[in-house]
Scaffold this motif. Structure first.
Motif, PDB file in Angstrom:
ATOM      1  N   CYS A  60       0.825  -1.213   0.000  1.00 39.49           N
ATOM      2  CA  CYS A  60       0.000   0.000   0.000  1.00 39.49           C
ATOM      3  C   CYS A  60       0.855   1.257   0.000  1.00 39.49           C
ATOM      4  O   CYS A  60       1.974   1.266   0.486  1.00 39.49           O
ATOM      5  CB  CYS A  60      -0.902   0.020   1.233  1.00 39.49           C
ATOM      6  N   VAL A  71      -9.817   5.313   4.896  1.00 39.67           N
ATOM      7  CA  VAL A  71     -10.477   4.856   3.679  1.00 39.67           C
ATOM      8  C   VAL A  71      -9.404   4.200   2.818  1.00 39.67           C
ATOM      9  O   VAL A  71      -8.329   4.747   2.611  1.00 39.67           O
ATOM     10  CB  VAL A  71     -11.132   6.030   2.925  1.00 39.67           C
ATOM     11  N   TYR A  72      -9.708   3.026   2.353  1.00 43.34           N
ATOM     12  CA  TYR A  72      -8.773   2.229   1.567  1.00 43.34           C
ATOM     13  C   TYR A  72      -9.264   2.216   0.128  1.00 43.34           C
ATOM     14  O   TYR A  72     -10.386   1.807  -0.138  1.00 43.34           O
ATOM     15  CB  TYR A  72      -8.743   0.812   2.156  1.00 43.34           C
ATOM     16  N   THR A  73      -8.441   2.704  -0.796  1.00 45.72           N
ATOM     17  CA  THR A  73      -8.843   2.726  -2.197  1.00 45.72           C
ATOM     18  C   THR A  73      -7.876   1.895  -3.027  1.00 45.72           C
ATOM     19  O   THR A  73      -6.781   1.551  -2.584  1.00 45.72           O
ATOM     20  CB  THR A  73      -8.873   4.164  -2.752  1.00 45.72           C
ATOM     21  N   PHE A  74      -8.306   1.601  -4.228  1.00 49.20           N
ATOM     22  CA  PHE A  74      -7.521   0.785  -5.139  1.00 49.20           C
ATOM     23  C   PHE A  74      -7.395   1.551  -6.450  1.00 49.20           C
ATOM     24  O   PHE A  74      -8.400   1.894  -7.053  1.00 49.20           O
ATOM     25  CB  PHE A  74      -8.246  -0.547  -5.355  1.00 49.20           C
ATOM     26  N   ASP A  75      -6.187   1.850  -6.866  1.00 47.82           N
ATOM     27  CA  ASP A  75      -5.964   2.563  -8.118  1.00 47.82           C
ATOM     28  C   ASP A  75      -5.657   1.556  -9.219  1.00 47.82           C
ATOM     29  O   ASP A  75      -4.603   0.920  -9.196  1.00 47.82           O
ATOM     30  CB  ASP A  75      -4.799   3.549  -7.986  1.00 47.82           C
ATOM     31  N   VAL A 118     -11.913  -2.702  -7.837  1.00 43.16           N
ATOM     32  CA  VAL A 118     -12.183  -1.297  -7.513  1.00 43.16           C
ATOM     33  C   VAL A 118     -13.608  -1.148  -6.964  1.00 43.16           C
ATOM     34  O   VAL A 118     -13.832  -0.497  -5.945  1.00 43.16           O
ATOM     35  CB  VAL A 118     -11.973  -0.392  -8.750  1.00 43.16           C
ATOM     36  N   ILE A 134     -13.914  -2.597  -3.396  1.00 44.38           N
ATOM     37  CA  ILE A 134     -13.307  -1.712  -2.393  1.00 44.38           C
ATOM     38  C   ILE A 134     -14.224  -0.526  -2.106  1.00 44.38           C
ATOM     39  O   ILE A 134     -14.395  -0.105  -0.959  1.00 44.38           O
ATOM     40  CB  ILE A 134     -11.910  -1.240  -2.838  1.00 44.38           C
ATOM     41  N   ILE A 135     -14.840   0.026  -3.152  1.00 41.68           N
ATOM     42  CA  ILE A 135     -15.773   1.150  -2.960  1.00 41.68           C
ATOM     43  C   ILE A 135     -16.941   0.719  -2.080  1.00 41.68           C
ATOM     44  O   ILE A 135     -17.312   1.409  -1.136  1.00 41.68           O
ATOM     45  CB  ILE A 135     -16.271   1.691  -4.324  1.00 41.68           C
ATOM     46  N   ASN A 139     -15.809   0.184   1.556  1.00 42.68           N
ATOM     47  CA  ASN A 139     -15.597   1.424   2.289  1.00 42.68           C
ATOM     48  C   ASN A 139     -16.908   2.119   2.597  1.00 42.68           C
ATOM     49  O   ASN A 139     -17.020   2.876   3.518  1.00 42.68           O
ATOM     50  CB  ASN A 139     -14.676   2.368   1.519  1.00 42.68           C
TER      51      ASN A 139
END
Length: 193
Positions: A145, A169-173, A186, A189-190, A193
């Motif tokens: 991360c 907040v954990y996001t994924f690019d 993605v 993960i949305i 969260n």
């Protein structure tokens, strides 16, 4: 005969209703949680605590992360103060994860236990090591991360002020041209969260 058919119809209708209810309830709960998180979010002010007033330990469990761990740990190091610690738990690694982590200046504990495998055991191992000289706050981060600027300190401040665990907040690019697996990740993960 008509009574038996009506009774069977009633039983079938009841089973369909119960099945529908069983399916509907988790979906309704998920919808309510997503709605609440999206529209009913309360602003949370964090009182700024002087940078050197709390000590933070960043705990990074890692299993065979030699390929990308160097840049992750160097990114973390930029956010740490003198009293902070970066502790990597090289958990059942078969590559050079531990050596690379040491080269970045992180404290490294190597754990080899093929019976008790996984992130939970690695975190427990790291937390036990921190118990000898406990920090004011522990931030747990995955070895793959990246951390946003100022996030570690804000998480620690929030945890210290509230006396409770705090989660970012954990996001994924995704990559420039994501495949279907990345797009689903993605979206997951949305929703999470």
């Amino acid at each position: 005969m008509i009574y038996v058919v009506n009774m069977m119809t009633l039983v079938l209708k009841s089973l369909v209703f119960i099945t529908g209810l069983i399916i509907f309830l988790p979906i309704a709960v998920l919808f309510f949680e997503c709605f609440s998180a999206t529209f009913l979010r309360l602003p949370q002010e964090i009182e700024e605590i002087p940078k050197d007033s709390i000590s933070i330990a960043i705990l990074v469990p890692a299993h065979d992360e030699a390929i990308g761990i160097s840049s992750v740990l160097e990114g973390i190091q930029h956010h740490l103060s003198v009293q902070d610690r970066l502790l990597v738990i090289a958990d059942n690694c078969t590559d050079t994860t531990a050596d690379i982590a040491r080269e970045t200046g992180a404290q490294v504990l190597e754990r080899q236990d093929l019976t008790h495998r996984g992130k939970g055991y690695a975190l427990d191992f790291g937390l036990r090591a921190l118990a000898e000289n406990p920090p004011d706050a522990v931030v747990i981060m995955d070895a793959d991360c990246r951390v946003a600027s100022g996030l570690l300190r804000k998480l620690a401040q929030k945890a210290v002020q509230s006396g409770r665990p705090t989660q970012a907040v954990y996001t994924f690019d995704p990559s420039e041209s994501p495949d279907s697996k990345e797009i689903i990740s993605v979206l997951a993960i949305i929703v999470k969260n």
